[in-house]
Scaffold this active site. Structure first.
Site, PDB file in Angstrom:
ATOM      1  N   CYS A 176      36.661  53.835  43.752  1.00 43.87           N
ATOM      2  CA  CYS A 176      36.503  52.745  43.971  1.00 43.87           C
ATOM      3  C   CYS A 176      34.742  52.902  44.499  1.00 43.87           C
ATOM      4  O   CYS A 176      33.894  52.383  44.322  1.00 43.87           O
ATOM      5  CB  CYS A 176      37.553  51.631  44.765  1.00 43.87           C
ATOM      6  SG  CYS A 176      38.578  50.834  44.346  1.00 43.87           S
ATOM      7  N   GLU A 179      38.733  46.734  45.291  1.00 45.28           N
ATOM      8  CA  GLU A 179      37.266  46.625  45.062  1.00 45.28           C
ATOM      9  C   GLU A 179      37.471  46.496  43.482  1.00 45.28           C
ATOM     10  O   GLU A 179      36.365  45.850  43.075  1.00 45.28           O
ATOM     11  CB  GLU A 179      36.476  48.052  45.483  1.00 45.28           C
ATOM     12  CG  GLU A 179      36.542  48.507  46.571  1.00 45.28           C
ATOM     13  CD  GLU A 179      38.541  49.203  47.227  1.00 45.28           C
ATOM     14  OE1 GLU A 179      37.665  49.520  48.537  1.00 45.28           O
ATOM     15  OE2 GLU A 179      39.042  49.008  46.668  1.00 45.28           O
ATOM     16  N   CYS A 222      38.473  54.530  47.912  1.00 46.10           N
ATOM     17  CA  CYS A 222      39.245  55.584  47.320  1.00 46.10           C
ATOM     18  C   CYS A 222      37.712  55.974  46.415  1.00 46.10           C
ATOM     19  O   CYS A 222      36.721  55.421  46.435  1.00 46.10           O
ATOM     20  CB  CYS A 222      39.580  55.316  46.610  1.00 46.10           C
ATOM     21  SG  CYS A 222      39.991  54.142  45.302  1.00 46.10           S
ATOM     22  N   ASN A 258      44.140  44.423  46.224  1.00 44.11           N
ATOM     23  CA  ASN A 258      45.236  45.615  45.353  1.00 44.11           C
ATOM     24  C   ASN A 258      46.050  44.382  44.691  1.00 44.11           C
ATOM     25  O   ASN A 258      47.173  43.755  45.674  1.00 44.11           O
ATOM     26  CB  ASN A 258      45.576  46.548  45.853  1.00 44.11           C
ATOM     27  CG  ASN A 258      46.288  46.261  47.750  1.00 44.11           C
ATOM     28  OD1 ASN A 258      45.910  44.858  48.485  1.00 44.11           O
ATOM     29  ND2 ASN A 258      47.458  47.290  48.115  1.00 44.11           N
ATOM     30  N   ASN A 303      51.668  47.970  40.609  1.00 45.48           N
ATOM     31  CA  ASN A 303      52.568  47.505  39.617  1.00 45.48           C
ATOM     32  C   ASN A 303      53.617  48.752  39.261  1.00 45.48           C
ATOM     33  O   ASN A 303      53.500  50.164  39.729  1.00 45.48           O
ATOM     34  CB  ASN A 303      51.430  47.129  38.048  1.00 45.48           C
ATOM     35  CG  ASN A 303      52.210  47.228  36.858  1.00 45.48           C
ATOM     36  OD1 ASN A 303      53.353  47.779  35.976  1.00 45.48           O
ATOM     37  ND2 ASN A 303      51.929  45.907  36.241  1.00 45.48           N
ATOM     38  N   ALA A 304      55.144  48.012  38.749  1.00 47.27           N
ATOM     39  CA  ALA A 304      55.960  49.216  38.529  1.00 47.27           C
ATOM     40  C   ALA A 304      56.143  50.549  37.990  1.00 47.27           C
ATOM     41  O   ALA A 304      56.125  51.562  38.004  1.00 47.27           O
ATOM     42  CB  ALA A 304      57.711  48.326  38.347  1.00 47.27           C
ATOM     43  N   ALA A 305      55.072  50.262  37.001  1.00 49.12           N
ATOM     44  CA  ALA A 305      53.817  51.252  36.111  1.00 49.12           C
ATOM     45  C   ALA A 305      53.143  51.516  37.231  1.00 49.12           C
ATOM     46  O   ALA A 305      51.386  50.520  36.964  1.00 49.12           O
ATOM     47  CB  ALA A 305      53.802  51.156  34.814  1.00 49.12           C
ATOM     48  N   TYR A 306      53.122  52.553  38.600  1.00 46.22           N
ATOM     49  CA  TYR A 306      52.334  52.690  38.641  1.00 46.22           C
ATOM     50  C   TYR A 306      50.851  53.262  38.306  1.00 46.22           C
ATOM     51  O   TYR A 306      49.570  52.655  39.057  1.00 46.22           O
ATOM     52  CB  TYR A 306      52.518  54.196  40.392  1.00 46.22           C
ATOM     53  CG  TYR A 306      53.447  54.374  41.285  1.00 46.22           C
ATOM     54  CD1 TYR A 306      54.298  52.690  41.161  1.00 46.22           C
ATOM     55  CD2 TYR A 306      54.326  55.170  41.517  1.00 46.22           C
ATOM     56  CE1 TYR A 306      55.476  52.514  41.218  1.00 46.22           C
ATOM     57  CE2 TYR A 306      55.361  54.896  42.497  1.00 46.22           C
ATOM     58  CZ  TYR A 306      55.699  53.818  42.706  1.00 46.22           C
ATOM     59  OH  TYR A 306      57.053  53.643  43.265  1.00 46.22           O
TER      60      TYR A 306
END
Length: 302
Positions: A259, A225, A256, A212, A215-218
């Protein structure tokens, strides 16, 4: 570069090697004696690569591509004679890593253009392998017909046919789980601090991994996956035959919803999915169980 050689191959378990030997001798096969082989498989991103050390004989590096399937199928391969197998093995282990070592005693027989292998594989048991050796200009029809004739004569039932190689039988799912665990350690998860690794086995037996990447921008983060699927596709593969997912959390790591749909695009029916915990526990399931009544490419108009 020279074109690869080609075979039509079929491999199956052999509950009665003495009967198999009698059948092929009765068909007129020529007995070429016993060989002892040690195959060291290396980790590669596409196809398979192994160093074969043979007694009697020498050493040869074998690169081959063959789709895993429970039927006779085409194999494309290259053979490179090796004068110093010890040095080459050390170099390949250092750069690629060793996937598995397979040791076997092989009884070799020849029938027309088909190599018949009656194999006793260490820790696995008895198997037989049929290789219809093709000429450069063959359309493979004759080779398939001869392998089919032998399959019928030997009474090989479909449930005995192996989809994959001896190396896959030796490593089993453990190699996939180990690959997922190793890539998990390299995950970029500074925000959730929940690292995930995924490993996918492709149709040619190769293993592709992903972690995984947050990123700071979620919303721009990417699941393990999804990363692994991208690696598999980039390597030129199209199908997923087995999956392992692991995290550094205490519980089983389950893909999830998004995925599960990503896997649905490429996974073969009935493929095993191993959901793992960091303490070594695992559960094995399928996508049908994780995503029942799912939507896939077959529902789109052609």
């Amino acid at each position: 570069m020279a074109a690869p050689r080609r075979n039509i191959e079929l491999k199956a378990s052999d509950p009665d090697p003495e009967r198999s030997l009698a059948v092929v001798l009765g068909l007129g096969a020529r007995d070429r004696g016993l060989l002892r082989q040690r195959d060291t498989y290396f980790r590669v991103t596409t196809g398979r690569l192994k160093l074969r050390e043979e007694d009697p004989g020498g050493a040869v590096l074998i690169q081959y591509d063959r789709v895993d399937a429970d039927e006779a199928r085409e194999s494309r391969y290259r053979l490179i004679p090796i004068e110093d197998p010890g040095a080459l093995k050390a170099a390949l282990e250092a750069s690629l890593g060793t996937l598995a070592v397979v040791e076997k005693e092989r009884h070799l027989l020849l029938w027309q253009n088909v190599r018949i292998h009656l194999d006793k594989v260490k820790d696995l048991g008895n198997f037989l392998e049929l290789e219809g050796v093709a000429t450069a200009d063959s359309d493979l029809a004759d080779e398939l017909e001869r392998v089919t004739r032998l399959t019928e004569a030997l009474a090989i039932q479909p449930e005995r046919i192996l989809r994959n190689s001896y190396s896959d039988q030796v490593v089993g799912s453990s190699a996939l789980v180990d690959a997922a665990r190793q890539v998990m350690e390299r995950a970029h998860a500074p925000y959730s601090r929940y690292r995930v690794g995924a490993a996918l086995r492709a149709e040619d037996g190769s293993i592709h991994v992903g972690a995984n990447v947050e990123n700071a921008a979620y919303p721009q983060g990417q699941c393990a996956e999804a990363s692994a699927i991208g690696a598999l596709i980039a390597a030129g593969c199209k199908q997923i035959t087995e999956v392992a997912v692991i995290s550094d959390g205490e519980d089983f790591c389950v893909p999830c919803g998004g995925c599960r749909q990503r896997l649905r695009e490429f996974i073969v029916p009935g493929a095993e999915i191993h959901v793992c915990a960091n303490n070594g526990a695992r559960q094995t399931t399928t996508l049908d169980a994780l995503l029942p009544r799912s939507f896939g490419p077959e529902f789109l108009p052609g």
